[in-house]
Design an enzyme around this catalytic site. Structure first.
Site, PDB file in Angstrom:
ATOM      1  N   LYS A  39     -10.279   0.061  -1.648  1.00 51.65           N
ATOM      2  CA  LYS A  39     -10.061  -0.228  -0.236  1.00 51.65           C
ATOM      3  C   LYS A  39     -10.465   0.977   0.600  1.00 51.65           C
ATOM      4  CE  LYS A  39      -6.503  -1.427   3.186  1.00 51.65           C
ATOM      5  NZ  LYS A  39      -5.113  -1.897   3.400  1.00 51.65           N
ATOM      6  N   ASP A  88       0.865  -1.174   0.000  1.00 48.72           N
ATOM      7  CA  ASP A  88       0.000   0.000   0.000  1.00 48.72           C
ATOM      8  C   ASP A  88       0.905   1.229   0.000  1.00 48.72           C
ATOM      9  OD1 ASP A  88      -1.810  -2.030   0.485  1.00 48.72           O
ATOM     10  OD2 ASP A  88      -2.880  -0.976   2.086  1.00 48.72           O
ATOM     11  N   LYS A 127      -7.049   3.194  -2.690  1.00 46.29           N
ATOM     12  CA  LYS A 127      -7.331   3.149  -1.256  1.00 46.29           C
ATOM     13  C   LYS A 127      -7.594   4.564  -0.759  1.00 46.29           C
ATOM     14  CE  LYS A 127      -4.950   1.951   3.083  1.00 46.29           C
ATOM     15  NZ  LYS A 127      -3.747   1.299   3.666  1.00 46.29           N
TER      16      LYS A 127
END
Length: 225
Positions: free
Chosen positions: A184, A90, A155
């Site tokens: 996400k 990430d 995300k």
């Protein structure tokens, strides 16, 4: 369990996180069959050893939490994490470049992360937008670039910004990327109701440090994630 457990990234990213806490996190992830544990880069090797005999993935963060590292530094950090056992990365968008209107730099960075998948085809790359700092137009632009570059997930948040995931932003992200890549939601997802709302809005991965509470009784705790 409702099945939500299989899309939770069980998260521990506090500055004070200890080895014992990471081991506990991994044990919880195995018990509740979470998708992954999301831990700081310095704990990737430890988490990898703890999860070696399980289906739980090792996720770590890159350029975290501010994102303004040079791309070459982020890629170096990413490669080291992969070598130590990370299966999902990430990484934080360079928000300053976005605010400068330098979309080319954003795109190039995304492409360099996507390139890592050539040698590691099962690697999952998520780009953290930190939506609390972005306009709706910027969210759309970044999501389009991520889709074009071959990033696996967009995300919402680091959990360290001024705000976390919102229904509106998750819906916008899903509308922009379509069904081809993941969304996400992280930051402020603390109860099963929070998780269900984000899933309904379009999220197919949830980042939270309260995964156990979500799947085993709705208990909520104070946390960035």
């Amino acid at each position: 369990m409702s099945g939500i457990n299989r899309i939770i990234d069980h998260t521990l990213l506090m500055a004070t996180a200890t080895s014992a806490q990471v081991i506990q996190l991994c044990n919880e992830a195995k018990e509740y069959q979470f998708a992954s544990v999301c831990i700081p880069p310095n704990y990737v090797s430890l988490a990898s050893s703890q999860l070696a005999e399980s289906d739980v993935k090792v996720c770590t963060v890159i350029g975290f939490p501010l994102g303004y590292n040079n791309t070459s530094v982020k890629i170096f950090e990413a490669k080291k994490a992969i070598a130590e056992g990370a299966e999902e990365l990430d990484y934080v968008l360079n928000i300053a470049q976005l605010k400068n209107g330098n979309f080319e730099a954003i795109e190039v960075e995304m492409q360099e992360f996507a390139e890592l998948k050539k040698d590691h085809p099962d690697l999952i790359i998520k780009v953290i937008l930190e939506t609390c700092y972005l306009t709706k137009e910027e969210i759309v632009q970044v999501c389009r670039l991520a889709k074009q570059a071959g990033i696996d997930f967009v995300k919402t948040s680091t959990g360290f910004g001024t705000g976390g995931a919102t229904i509106e932003d998750v819906q916008l992200m899903r509308q922009t990327v379509g069904t081809k890549i993941g969304v996400k939601a992280s930051g402020g997802v603390r109860t099963i109701k929070d998780a269900e709302v984000m899933i309904k809005a379009g999220a197919n991965r949830i980042g939270t440090s309260n995964g156990v509470g979500i799947v085993s009784g709705n208990r909520s705790v104070e946390s960035n994630y």
